[in-house]
Motif scaffolding. Structure first.
Motif, PDB file in Angstrom:
ATOM      1  N   VAL A  42       0.843  -1.201   0.000  1.00 16.05           N
ATOM      2  CA  VAL A  42       0.000   0.000   0.000  1.00 16.05           C
ATOM      3  C   VAL A  42       0.881   1.254   0.000  1.00 16.05           C
ATOM      4  O   VAL A  42       0.629   2.213  -0.733  1.00 16.05           O
ATOM      5  CB  VAL A  42      -0.961   0.001   1.213  1.00 16.05           C
ATOM      6  N   MET A  43       1.960   1.215   0.775  1.00 11.19           N
ATOM      7  CA  MET A  43       2.845   2.370   0.854  1.00 11.19           C
ATOM      8  C   MET A  43       3.460   2.672  -0.515  1.00 11.19           C
ATOM      9  O   MET A  43       3.535   3.832  -0.934  1.00 11.19           O
ATOM     10  CB  MET A  43       3.936   2.088   1.897  1.00 11.19           C
ATOM     11  N   LEU A  44       3.861   1.635  -1.221  1.00 13.86           N
ATOM     12  CA  LEU A  44       4.447   1.831  -2.545  1.00 13.86           C
ATOM     13  C   LEU A  44       3.392   2.359  -3.530  1.00 13.86           C
ATOM     14  O   LEU A  44       3.686   3.204  -4.376  1.00 13.86           O
ATOM     15  CB  LEU A  44       5.041   0.502  -3.041  1.00 13.86           C
ATOM     16  N   HIS A  45       2.178   1.885  -3.363  1.00 18.07           N
ATOM     17  CA  HIS A  45       1.078   2.368  -4.212  1.00 18.07           C
ATOM     18  C   HIS A  45       0.839   3.872  -3.969  1.00 18.07           C
ATOM     19  O   HIS A  45       0.676   4.641  -4.913  1.00 18.07           O
ATOM     20  CB  HIS A  45      -0.191   1.564  -3.887  1.00 18.07           C
ATOM     21  N   VAL A  46       0.838   4.266  -2.716  1.00 20.60           N
ATOM     22  CA  VAL A  46       0.641   5.679  -2.383  1.00 20.60           C
ATOM     23  C   VAL A  46       1.804   6.511  -2.939  1.00 20.60           C
ATOM     24  O   VAL A  46       1.607   7.614  -3.465  1.00 20.60           O
ATOM     25  CB  VAL A  46       0.518   5.873  -0.855  1.00 20.60           C
TER      26      VAL A  46
ATOM     27  N   ASP B 298       7.917 -13.353  -6.276  1.00 16.43           N
ATOM     28  CA  ASP B 298       7.392 -13.122  -7.642  1.00 16.43           C
ATOM     29  C   ASP B 298       6.716 -11.765  -7.709  1.00 16.43           C
ATOM     30  O   ASP B 298       6.941 -10.981  -8.613  1.00 16.43           O
ATOM     31  CB  ASP B 298       6.325 -14.169  -8.004  1.00 16.43           C
ATOM     32  N   TYR B 299       5.869 -11.556  -6.714  1.00 13.49           N
ATOM     33  CA  TYR B 299       5.117 -10.303  -6.689  1.00 13.49           C
ATOM     34  C   TYR B 299       6.065  -9.109  -6.618  1.00 13.49           C
ATOM     35  O   TYR B 299       5.911  -8.129  -7.339  1.00 13.49           O
ATOM     36  CB  TYR B 299       4.165 -10.292  -5.485  1.00 13.49           C
ATOM     37  N   ARG B 300       7.035  -9.202  -5.714  1.00 14.65           N
ATOM     38  CA  ARG B 300       7.990  -8.107  -5.522  1.00 14.65           C
ATOM     39  C   ARG B 300       8.670  -7.734  -6.835  1.00 14.65           C
ATOM     40  O   ARG B 300       8.704  -6.567  -7.225  1.00 14.65           O
ATOM     41  CB  ARG B 300       9.054  -8.559  -4.507  1.00 14.65           C
ATOM     42  N   ASP B 301       9.182  -8.739  -7.536  1.00 12.25           N
ATOM     43  CA  ASP B 301       9.936  -8.463  -8.754  1.00 12.25           C
ATOM     44  C   ASP B 301       9.045  -7.873  -9.843  1.00 12.25           C
ATOM     45  O   ASP B 301       9.440  -6.962 -10.564  1.00 12.25           O
ATOM     46  CB  ASP B 301      10.618  -9.748  -9.242  1.00 12.25           C
ATOM     47  N   ARG B 302       7.829  -8.390  -9.912  1.00 14.42           N
ATOM     48  CA  ARG B 302       6.894  -7.878 -10.911  1.00 14.42           C
ATOM     49  C   ARG B 302       6.518  -6.424 -10.615  1.00 14.42           C
ATOM     50  O   ARG B 302       6.520  -5.573 -11.490  1.00 14.42           O
ATOM     51  CB  ARG B 302       5.634  -8.756 -10.891  1.00 14.42           C
ATOM     52  N   ARG B 303       6.249  -6.163  -9.353  1.00  6.44           N
ATOM     53  CA  ARG B 303       5.770  -4.830  -8.976  1.00  6.44           C
ATOM     54  C   ARG B 303       6.846  -3.754  -9.202  1.00  6.44           C
ATOM     55  O   ARG B 303       6.552  -2.678  -9.717  1.00  6.44           O
ATOM     56  CB  ARG B 303       5.338  -4.849  -7.502  1.00  6.44           C
TER      57      ARG B 303
END
Lengths: 304, 416
Positions: free
Chosen positions: A46-50, A78-83
């Motif tokens: 969420v923090m990265l999204h903000v 997986d999620y981390r690398d994609r994001r």
């Protein structure tokens, strides 16, 4: 100007988002080298999204740092690398295993790595020269966090001193530090677990799949459901069961427990969180159960 | 659903922790594992009942010293609102903590023990709440069960406090009789006080109207950060990022940028790239202007016919917050006001205010921890400010010690 009820009224999610955006912009404006701590957990997501919203259409103007205990859920990596590749941000990984190999930290005999994360984090911060470090901690998580500032001053050892905190008034933040000292910044301080989930739903934020109900082989250990995987095997007398579970928090895979749940959609998770009667740390974290002041003690050592 | 931020003040003896524990407990914010922990600790301590006050008990450092060190923030929600409580200790360092908690509060909740009535501390808390311009005040008369729910006791306290509040020019006051221990008038109306026809505490907290407390007249947008993407697609993009501190701004509005005085028109108001119809406090937005003018952090966008004061001479009330140094005339400090950091020299201490008697000591030459005084400052660059009574964001500042970097004072601007 007349202001009938409801006009010029900001919803709680918009208010919290506006505050977090303000804090992140303030840090970027005043600090030379900020970094964002990213665990792959929902709060850091969420923090990265903000952050992405705060600086749009520019890219997020700081790297993200992952302290990797080596005990990971594959879905989370997986999620981390994609994001990070979607957002075009720079990812820095600090590996606990590297520090163990180099002999700078010692693996405790019980195999847990929570406590030895802290020196690895501090080392990575020093090497990177980061003066402001964003963390996704919320004040509703723990009573030590409840008393911590949004700008949390840390001395040259990264230590938090609850008796020596800077007064924090209005939205005026004091980011002045001497060389070696740092500020940990918590933009989501005023969010609750339920706010996080409402926001994830509203913003349609993707999460690692383990946050939603799935079938998994688990063992029941003191009432906590631990996934059986390369880090956790059933001890003698423990029975491996396949259960429908999800994770409420995501941390070190050897310490984070799942909860029994059928909530396989965001709506169901929001309903579940709204009615649950156990705190997320109480339900899922082996690491905070040791003592009543576990979090306070770890923060004093430089932990988030 | 919106947010109400409130500060609580009172000492342990007034039952403040019990009241907060009761609000958390009755709103089902308290989780089973927290209750388990409290029950366990209560039992170990030999308490007769489960001690709800333990729900808000703090740090090991505090338990060891038997004091509350700091402001604690707590959260609960009802179907109508989310609440953020700034829970401030009543005794040690009371002023610093109360001022901190009150700075962001929409409402201040002051507790008194019905048996004792108003004490020095109650008046002090009320004064500090008004100094910080907290728009709504609630006096909670607690422990009504210990005075047999007496209407007369309540009325006497009510009258005495109302008279005091009038002197302080409190804008909105509610006085509520409760028993936090037994839950009377906390969430539900009490059956024990049929003579009381006001709301329960929670009902009042849910319904007090706060959206119009913010200044919606005087447009103020302190520029926080200039967004300039380094990409081909957004080559010419220049957005001014910040949080609206006052008024309403929308596309097409004529604006002026201070301190330069250049004028332009708003081309768009955006939140993460999406245009919004209008921006009002406390929205964080990015504003684009029709003209390319030189604007940087610390500048302010306002309306040409409604500008803040632009001045290097600041009259202010300050609350001194540092225990390692005192406020000294002639000393230089860093000052942070909205998004502008500057330096300042302390020109004069006009008087020190006794927060209990409101007596002004004009002979005072310094301010120590928890002391409040009227000062005059001269800044290196002009501040773009309003009277604190008009706008808490553009009227408030902090002083920072240039040697230790500690936040040493909170200031409220009161220029003529």
């Amino acid at each position: 100007m007349s202001t009938p009820h409801g006009l010029y009224q900001l919803s709680q999610l918009d208010t919290l988002e506006a505050e977090a955006i303000f804090i992140m912009r303030e840090v970027v404006a005043e600090f030379e080298k900020p970094v964002l701590l990213f665990s792959g957990g929902k709060d850091s997501i969420v923090m990265l999204h903000v952050a992405a919203k705060a600086f749009h259409p520019a890219r997020v103007p700081f790297p993200v740092l992952h302290v990797d205990t080596g005990h990971n859920f594959a879905e989370v990596l997986d999620y981390r690398d994609r994001r990070v590749s979607e957002l075009g941000v720079n990812l820095v990984v600090a590996k606990v295993q590297d520090a163990i190999d180099a002999g700078t930290v010692v693996q405790p005999p019980d195999g847990t790595r929570n406590r030895i994360q802290t020196p690895v984090l501090l080392d990575a911060l020093e090497k990177g020269g980061y003066s402001a470090i964003f963390g996704g901690a919320r004040r509703d998580e723990d009573k030590a966090r409840a008393k911590e500032r949004i700008y949390s001053f840390r001395d040259e050892f990264g230590q938090w001193d609850p008796k020596n905190q800077r007064p924090e008034l209005w939205s005026v933040y004091n980011g002045k530090v001497h060389p070696g000292e740092t500020i940990r910044v918590f933009p989501l301080s005023n969010w609750t677990e339920l706010d996080i989930w409402h926001y994830i739903r509203r913003e349609e934020i993707e999460l690692p799949s383990i946050y939603y109900a799935h079938d998994r082989d688990v063992v029941d250990r003191n009432g906590m459901l631990f996934a059986v995987n390369e880090f956790i095997t059933a001890k003698e007398g423990e029975q491996v069961k396949t259960m429908r579970v999800r994770y409420r928090t995501v941390g070190d895979a050897s310490l984070t427990a799942a909860v029994e749940s059928d909530a396989d959609t965001i709506d169901k998770v929001v309903d579940e969180v709204a009615t649950t009667r156990i705190t997320e740390r109480g339900a899922t974290r082996g690491d905070d159960k040791f003592s009543e002041a576990a979090m306070e003690d770890r923060k004093r050592e430089g932990y988030f | 659903m919106d947010i109400l931020r409130f500060a609580t003040a009172g000492s342990v003896d007034d039952g403040k922790s019990t009241l907060i524990g009761r609000l958390l407990y009755d709103s089902k914010t308290v989780f089973e594992d927290q209750i388990d922990a409290v029950e366990r600790v209560s039992k170990e301590r030999g308490d007769e009942n489960v001690n709800l006050a333990l729900l808000t008990d703090g740090l090991r450092a505090e338990r060891e010293q038997g004091i509350t060190i700091d402001v604690a923030y707590r959260y609960f929600a009802s179907p109508k609102r989310k609440f953020i409580i700034a829970d401030t200790p009543g005794h040690i360092q009371y002023t610093r903590n109360m001022v901190t908690g009150a700075s962001t509060a929409d409402l201040a909740l002051i507790l008194v023990d019905a048996r004792k009535g108003l004490v020095e501390q109650s008046r002090r808390h009320a004064f500090l709440a008004t100094l910080l311009q907290v728009p709504h005040l609630v006096l909670v008369v607690n422990k009504m069960d210990l005075v047999d729910f007496s209407q007369e006791v309540f009325n006497n306290i009510h009258e005495e406090f109302t008279a005091f509040a009038t002197k302080l020019r409190v804008r909105d006051l509610e006085v509520i009789p409760v028993s936090a221990l037994r839950g009377d008038n906390v969430v539900d109306r009490s059956e024990h006080m049929p003579w009381y026809d006001g709301p329960s505490l929670l009902h009042h907290l849910e319904h007090v109207h706060v959206a119009s407390d913010r200044n919606l007249i005087d447009a103020r947008f302190p520029v926080q950060y200039v967004v300039r993407p380094i990409s081909d697609e957004y080559h010419d993009y220049r957005g001014y990022a910040g949080q609206i501190a006052g008024g309403v701004l929308k596309k097409g509005d004529d604006v002026m940028v201070l301190p330069s005085g250049f004028t332009s028109r708003i081309a768009s108001v955006e939140v993460a790239g999406k245009e919004v119809d209008q921006a009002f406090p406390p929205m964080s937005v990015t504003i684009r202007l029709e003209d390319e003018i030189d604007i940087s952090r610390g500048d302010m966008i306002c309306r040409p016919h409604n500008q803040p004061t632009v001045t290097q001479d600041i009259d202010a009330m300050i609350c001194w917050m540092d225990e390692t140094a005192t406020f000294q005339v002639g000393k230089k400090y860093a000052i942070k006001h909205t998004t502008r950091m500057a330096r300042t020299i302390a020109k004069d201490l006009q008087y020190r205010l006794d927060v209990n008697t409101l007596h002004r000591d004009e002979e005072a030459t310094s301010l120590a921890l928890n002391e409040i005084g009227r000062v005059r400052l001269r800044t290196t660059v002009p501040l773009l400010c309003d009277d604190y009574g008009q706008n808490r964001t553009t009227g408030g500042f902090v002083l920072i010690d240039e040697g230790t970097n500690r936040t040493v004072a909170a200031g409220m601007i009161h220029n003529q």
